[in-house]
Design an enzyme around this catalytic site. Structure first.
Site, short mmCIF file in Angstrom:
data_model
loop_
_atom_site.label_atom_id
_atom_site.label_comp_id
_atom_site.label_asym_id
_atom_site.label_seq_id
_atom_site.Cartn_x
_atom_site.Cartn_y
_atom_site.Cartn_z
N GLU A 1 -45.78 44.43 50.38
CA GLU A 1 -46.91 43.76 51.03
C GLU A 1 -46.63 43.33 52.47
OE1 GLU A 1 -48.93 41.83 47.04
OE2 GLU A 1 -47.31 40.72 47.98
C1 TNX Z 1 -47.93 40.93 44.05
S1 TNX Z 1 -45.76 42.50 42.94
C2 TNX Z 1 -46.75 40.53 44.66
C3 TNX Z 1 -46.40 39.11 44.70
C4 TNX Z 1 -47.41 38.27 44.01
C5 TNX Z 1 -47.91 38.96 42.78
C6 TNX Z 1 -48.87 38.14 41.98
C7 TNX Z 1 -45.22 42.27 44.35
C8 TNX Z 1 -44.06 43.06 44.70
N1 TNX Z 1 -45.82 41.40 45.15
O1 TNX Z 1 -46.20 38.70 46.01
O2 TNX Z 1 -46.82 37.05 43.69
O3 TNX Z 1 -48.54 40.14 43.15
O4 TNX Z 1 -49.15 38.77 40.78
#
Ligand code: TNX
Length: 612
Positions: A383
């Protein structure tokens, strides 16, 4: 259901000869040696034990648990109902020489003493015919598993983590090539004793273990769970208790998500403001907290004793608001952002165009690597929405090399896939659609995968629409959904051999206490543990559901919060309320090296369950 065989199918292998003993013989003249027997306990405890024993003797057989009632399902199970074992009060635990095996035996004794009230001395295996009733033997790293356990089965190797578990009316013998295998065998023994074994105080019980033979080893070498200690901070004692839950189900990795926008949770000497400034808050504005090096080492040590490897994650280049507020020089605009206590993602990043950023990455990863005995170092990579294209892959490629220079193997979320391959690298796949050509291509270039499918393994997803905490962006995950997938075939064009294993992540935006952690973990964690450990041939929802049902009363006994999922045929509520678990010596002194705020104190009552 595990495949079951009638006793006639079983070729009982010869018992490996015991290793020569060098220590005192607890059945012999040295029996009063205080190093062998536990120290004297108060008279009240003796009385309670005597009463328990008398009542226990009046209780009727049969063994309340069947040999196949184990989670994760063992590879092979061959019950022998004529060979049930009853643990006598004067039982001795015998173990092969060596500190690691000895420690497994000590842990077995620690697990069984509170509920049984038996002394259970631990002694080295004897060669004089005085074997213990509970025997743990190391068969040597290269020895084959003793004979095929079942006629027509090929000769096996127990491998790094497998074990052979044989119950006769005379004894319980666990054989493994490694202490880890013995440890897993001990978890099996614990599950095969009556539920009351989880009680923190002596109870009247006939301590029966069902007779027969189990030969078992894992399907995947990496079996883990992740705890996000960044969104909400959890103190050392909470983490230790999570490790206990992992160990119970033969999971062998704890991934700690140590840094995120809302908090930096690990002290770094070379960048000293990271933890005190970056760790001073959390989602919702609570006090946060962080681990000193001593705290972290304590977690690592506690995990290692349970054959669990800690995988530290420093999330880069995004998810870095907490680092930026401590060191604005890392921010693209060189301006300190305010602390972040919300739950959005993707807005923060360290400046990939500034060399200072790579000093930071090297220093931090170097220190964390030095604190971590395990082989893995996780660099996040998810992300980072504002670091695009070559800026992103260039950053990741440098970070991967920095990890390699520390001697560790790089792990990252599967967003790393487009970056150049680096030997050994591991991608943690958290997609919700198994059709992922970019990841399949990274695997063709040599990457291995840890599977954490968002819609099956994310422990922060709600069970049902009315689950009081959790998310639903990847859908609702009830127990069946967490169980109904196959890691060997889940991602298209990724062969099972490229799958290192399975990990169940618990993100904690909405999880604020130990009780809430347990509520989200249980009962889904055992489902994921079974996918990671058990051969596919044992996969069976109906059988799993029935086995799982028996664990509810165990968790109740141990004072562990869990979600009473309506899909599981839990036995009736226990007659007596759950007894809160006594802190163990290891978890009790939680403040000894804790120099920072630890907001996670006494667990709140578990959240209301949906419908049950
Ligand atoms: C996605 S899964 C994220 C996290 C969040 C989560 C909440 C991932 C690698 N990143 O930053 O906490 O979703 O479900």
């Amino acid at each position: 259901m595990p495949r079951e065989y009638t006793p006639g199918d079983v070729a009982v292998p010869p018992t490996p000869s015991a290793t020569p003993a060098t220590g005192p013989d607890p059945l012999g003249p040295d029996a009063a040696d205080p190093a062998v027997l536990p120290t004297h306990e108060p008279a009240a405890a003796d009385l309670a034990r005597a009463a328990a024993r008398t009542a226990g003797d009046l209780l009727a057989p049969p063994a309340p648990v069947r040999l196949g009632d184990v989670i994760p399902a063992p590879e092979r199970v061959a019950p022998d109902p004529t060979a049930d074992f009853v643990l006598p009060e004067d039982a001795v635990i015998r173990v092969s020489p060596g500190p690691a095996a000895r420690d497994v035996a000590e842990q077995l004794a620690e697990q069984l003493r509170p509920a049984t009230g038996y002394p259970l001395p631990v002694a080295e295996a004897a060669d004089d015919g005085t074997d213990g009733q509970l025997a743990l033997s190391l068969s040597g790293p290269t020895a084959p598993a003793p004979a095929p356990a079942v006629n027509s089965a090929p000769a096996d190797r127990l491998g790094d983590e497998g074990y052979r578990f044989q119950v006769t009316s005379a004894d319980v013998r666990i054989v493994a090539a490694t202490p880890a295998g013995l440890f897993h065998g001990v978890q099996t023994l614990r599950q095969l004793l009556p539920t009351a074994v989880e009680s923190p105080a002596p109870v009247p019980e006939r301590w029966v273990v069902p007779g027969g033979l189990i030969v078992d080893r894992p399907r995947f070498p990496y079996r883990g769970a992740m705890l996000d200690v960044a969104r909400h901070f959890f103190g050392v004692a909470d983490v230790l208790r999570v490790i206990d839950h992992l160990a119970r189900y033969k999971l062998n990795h704890l991934h700690l998500h140590l840094t995120d926008d809302q908090g930096w949770r690990i002290a770094v000497d070379s960048w000293p403001r990271l933890a005190p400034m970056g760790g001073a808050t959390e989602v919702g504005g609570g006090p946060g907290g962080w681990y000193t090096a001593a705290d972290y080492r304590r977690i690592v040590r506690y995990a290692a004793r349970r054959h669990v490897t800690v995988v530290p994650e420093i999330d880069l280049p995004g998810h870095t608001n907490a680092a930026l507020l401590a060191y604005p020089e890392l921010a693209p605009d060189k301006v300190a952002p305010p602390p972040y206590t919300g739950t959005e993602v993707g807005f923060s990043y360290v400046d990939p165009a500034d060399e200072r950023t790579y000093d930071f990455v090297s220093d931090v990863l170097g220190e964390v690597a030095a604190l971590t005995p395990g082989p893995w170092l996780h660099i996040g990579g998810d992300e980072a929405f504002k670091v695009k294209g070559e800026a992103y892959t260039g950053f990741i490629e440098r970070a991967q090399r920095i990890v390699a220079a520390t001697g560790k193997t790089v792990v990252g979320w599967h967003q790393l896939a487009p970056a150049a391959h680096l030997d050994g690298r591991v991608l943690q796949w958290w997609g919700t659609n198994g059709d992922d050509p970019v990841v399949a291509e990274a695997v063709r270039r040599g990457a291995r995968l840890i599977l954490s499918p968002g819609n099956h393994s994310y422990l922060d997803m709600k069970y049902a629409p009315d689950t009081p905490i959790g998310h639903d962006w990847a859908g609702l995950i009830d127990v069946r959904r967490s169980y109904d997938w196959d890691p060997g075939t889940h991602v298209a064009d990724v062969p099972a051999e490229a799958v290192l294993g399975v990990e169940a992540p618990l993100w904690t935006e909405s999880v604020t206490s130990l009780a809430e952690i347990e509520f989200m973990l249980l009962p889904r964690l055992p489902a994921l543990a079974e996918l990671a450990w058990s051969p596919r041939t044992t996969h069976d929802w109906a059988g799993f559901r029935d086995r799982l049902a028996g664990h509810g009363p165990r968790w109740d006994r141990a004072g562990i919060a869990f979600h009473r999922s309506p899909e599981i045929p839990w036995p009736a509520e226990p007659a007596q309320p759950a007894v809160p678990r006594q802190p163990t010596a290891e978890t009790a002194d939680r403040t000894s090296d804790q120099v920072h705020p630890d907001p996670a104190g006494t667990p709140a009552p578990p959240p209301a369950t949906n419908g049950a």
